[in-house]
Write a protein that holds these residues in place. Sequence first.
Motif, PDB file in Angstrom:
ATOM      1  N   ARG A 121      40.548 -42.647  56.020  1.00 49.18           N
ATOM      2  CA  ARG A 121      39.228 -42.001  56.002  1.00 49.18           C
ATOM      3  C   ARG A 121      38.109 -42.864  56.571  1.00 49.18           C
ATOM      4  O   ARG A 121      37.216 -42.359  57.263  1.00 49.18           O
ATOM      5  CB  ARG A 121      38.882 -41.610  54.551  1.00 49.18           C
ATOM      6  N   TYR A 122      38.131 -44.158  56.328  1.00 48.23           N
ATOM      7  CA  TYR A 122      36.979 -44.985  56.644  1.00 48.23           C
ATOM      8  C   TYR A 122      37.288 -46.008  57.727  1.00 48.23           C
ATOM      9  O   TYR A 122      38.433 -46.423  57.912  1.00 48.23           O
ATOM     10  CB  TYR A 122      36.488 -45.716  55.397  1.00 48.23           C
ATOM     11  N   GLU A 123      36.237 -46.414  58.403  1.00 50.06           N
ATOM     12  CA  GLU A 123      36.277 -47.536  59.329  1.00 50.06           C
ATOM     13  C   GLU A 123      35.525 -48.702  58.685  1.00 50.06           C
ATOM     14  O   GLU A 123      34.362 -48.560  58.322  1.00 50.06           O
ATOM     15  CB  GLU A 123      35.624 -47.166  60.667  1.00 50.06           C
ATOM     16  N   PHE A 124      36.176 -49.810  58.509  1.00 46.65           N
ATOM     17  CA  PHE A 124      35.548 -50.965  57.870  1.00 46.65           C
ATOM     18  C   PHE A 124      36.165 -52.241  58.418  1.00 46.65           C
ATOM     19  O   PHE A 124      37.259 -52.240  58.994  1.00 46.65           O
ATOM     20  CB  PHE A 124      35.708 -50.907  56.348  1.00 46.65           C
ATOM     21  N   ARG A 188      36.895 -35.573  56.380  1.00 45.62           N
ATOM     22  CA  ARG A 188      35.439 -35.539  56.337  1.00 45.62           C
ATOM     23  C   ARG A 188      34.923 -34.137  56.031  1.00 45.62           C
ATOM     24  O   ARG A 188      34.025 -33.959  55.186  1.00 45.62           O
ATOM     25  CB  ARG A 188      34.880 -36.031  57.671  1.00 45.62           C
ATOM     26  N   GLN A 189      35.498 -33.126  56.684  1.00 54.19           N
ATOM     27  CA  GLN A 189      35.047 -31.759  56.443  1.00 54.19           C
ATOM     28  C   GLN A 189      35.338 -31.317  55.007  1.00 54.19           C
ATOM     29  O   GLN A 189      34.517 -30.631  54.386  1.00 54.19           O
ATOM     30  CB  GLN A 189      35.727 -30.798  57.427  1.00 54.19           C
ATOM     31  N   LEU A 190      36.500 -31.672  54.474  1.00 50.84           N
ATOM     32  CA  LEU A 190      36.829 -31.321  53.099  1.00 50.84           C
ATOM     33  C   LEU A 190      35.854 -31.966  52.123  1.00 50.84           C
ATOM     34  O   LEU A 190      35.383 -31.321  51.175  1.00 50.84           O
ATOM     35  CB  LEU A 190      38.264 -31.757  52.784  1.00 50.84           C
ATOM     36  N   GLU A 191      35.558 -33.224  52.339  1.00 48.75           N
ATOM     37  CA  GLU A 191      34.617 -33.923  51.453  1.00 48.75           C
ATOM     38  C   GLU A 191      33.230 -33.292  51.527  1.00 48.75           C
ATOM     39  O   GLU A 191      32.592 -33.040  50.493  1.00 48.75           O
ATOM     40  CB  GLU A 191      34.534 -35.397  51.838  1.00 48.75           C
ATOM     41  N   GLU A 192      32.745 -33.057  52.735  1.00 48.07           N
ATOM     42  CA  GLU A 192      31.397 -32.513  52.888  1.00 48.07           C
ATOM     43  C   GLU A 192      31.296 -31.126  52.269  1.00 48.07           C
ATOM     44  O   GLU A 192      30.273 -30.787  51.648  1.00 48.07           O
ATOM     45  CB  GLU A 192      31.031 -32.474  54.367  1.00 48.07           C
ATOM     46  N   SER A 200      31.186 -34.029  42.421  1.00 46.85           N
ATOM     47  CA  SER A 200      31.018 -35.469  42.537  1.00 46.85           C
ATOM     48  C   SER A 200      32.151 -36.036  43.393  1.00 46.85           C
ATOM     49  O   SER A 200      33.145 -35.365  43.660  1.00 46.85           O
ATOM     50  CB  SER A 200      31.036 -36.124  41.154  1.00 46.85           C
ATOM     51  N   TRP A 201      31.990 -37.332  43.805  1.00 44.02           N
ATOM     52  CA  TRP A 201      33.045 -37.906  44.643  1.00 44.02           C
ATOM     53  C   TRP A 201      34.369 -37.998  43.901  1.00 44.02           C
ATOM     54  O   TRP A 201      35.412 -37.636  44.468  1.00 44.02           O
ATOM     55  CB  TRP A 201      32.640 -39.281  45.156  1.00 44.02           C
ATOM     56  N   PRO A 202      34.423 -38.471  42.623  1.00 39.55           N
ATOM     57  CA  PRO A 202      35.712 -38.493  41.922  1.00 39.55           C
ATOM     58  C   PRO A 202      36.352 -37.120  41.807  1.00 39.55           C
ATOM     59  O   PRO A 202      37.568 -36.963  41.983  1.00 39.55           O
ATOM     60  CB  PRO A 202      35.355 -39.067  40.543  1.00 39.55           C
ATOM     61  N   ARG A 203      35.514 -36.101  41.527  1.00 38.74           N
ATOM     62  CA  ARG A 203      36.057 -34.745  41.417  1.00 38.74           C
ATOM     63  C   ARG A 203      36.551 -34.254  42.769  1.00 38.74           C
ATOM     64  O   ARG A 203      37.598 -33.587  42.862  1.00 38.74           O
ATOM     65  CB  ARG A 203      34.997 -33.799  40.862  1.00 38.74           C
ATOM     66  N   THR A 207      40.431 -33.256  42.891  1.00 44.06           N
ATOM     67  CA  THR A 207      40.681 -31.818  42.879  1.00 44.06           C
ATOM     68  C   THR A 207      40.729 -31.182  44.264  1.00 44.06           C
ATOM     69  O   THR A 207      41.110 -30.015  44.383  1.00 44.06           O
ATOM     70  CB  THR A 207      39.615 -31.085  42.041  1.00 44.06           C
ATOM     71  N   VAL A 208      40.325 -31.921  45.285  1.00 35.60           N
ATOM     72  CA  VAL A 208      40.343 -31.373  46.639  1.00 35.60           C
ATOM     73  C   VAL A 208      41.253 -32.190  47.550  1.00 35.60           C
ATOM     74  O   VAL A 208      42.187 -31.657  48.154  1.00 35.60           O
ATOM     75  CB  VAL A 208      38.914 -31.308  47.233  1.00 35.60           C
ATOM     76  N   ILE A 209      40.988 -33.490  47.640  1.00 32.42           N
ATOM     77  CA  ILE A 209      41.733 -34.330  48.577  1.00 32.42           C
ATOM     78  C   ILE A 209      43.189 -34.487  48.142  1.00 32.42           C
ATOM     79  O   ILE A 209      44.123 -34.250  48.919  1.00 32.42           O
ATOM     80  CB  ILE A 209      41.065 -35.710  48.717  1.00 32.42           C
TER      81      ILE A 209
END
Length: 293
Positions: A121-124, A188-192, A200-203, A207-209
């Motif tokens: 998911r992330y670039e770091f 990204r689309q699922l999160e947004e 919330s991010w944990p939820r 529950t989604v990701i």
Amino acid sequence: MTALSRRFGRPAVTAVLLATVAFLIAPIVLTVVASFATNWTGVLPSGFVTFQNWREVLGLASTIGAERSMGWDSLFSIPIGGGTTLTVAVPSELAFSVALALGGVLINLVVGVPIAYAVSRYEFRGKEWVNAVSILPLVPGVILGVAFLRAYPVLSGTSFGLIVGYSLLKAPFMVMAVQSEFESMPLRQLEESARSLGASWPRTFLTVIVPNASSGIVSGAIICWTLAAAEFNFSYIVWAKGTQPLALFLQRHISNSSFTKAAAAVSMFFCIIVAITLLLQQVGRRGFDTRGH
């Protein structure tokens, strides 16, 4: 050539596929069949049908070499009246190994899934290093076993040490399976979308990701459990005394027992693999179902 390819191409591919599957399945089928035979000196076993091999392997028959059979531990006792009780027991080495492998899978889930998500998911800075370290334990068990003895002497010879070792050895399979699933998803689309609806991010993550990556997670769990349950090299080096892991139990029978008795021990392992695989698949389907029915 085009006409020949259209006419014979599909049947040829099908024939090759069937031949390959038959070649791979034949030894397993032959082993299971031989476990019910009294003799196995040639290619095909003979002397059917007997359950003595299974009884000896499971420790249900008292014979010469019974010390190599599986022991039994009592789980609990139920009074049934008249001064008698019903004792429920399980094969000790079987239950021990199943628990060890499941413990390793649990650690892989808790640690491996977030790592796979972060890398996908992330670039770091240092992402390549994290990705490399996550698959670094993909080494032979004998190498990790020796290193484990020196690095963690307190855990050596303990059940928890075996669980940690199994999780380290099989973590790459979990990370790679889940990472492949995450990379095929529009994270990204699922999160947004979820966050725009107030989650919330944990939820969002739980529950989604995670439900959308259920196939990769279940596949990784099945692979990790199967490989951990059959891990011999690491178990042989780290295990000290007490109830043996299943891999050492199988090695004991393959080395010291008759072919038919060894076939029963291996067949038992096949049955366990099938049962655990089906169980994990069912748990995965039900546990990740967020539709409410």
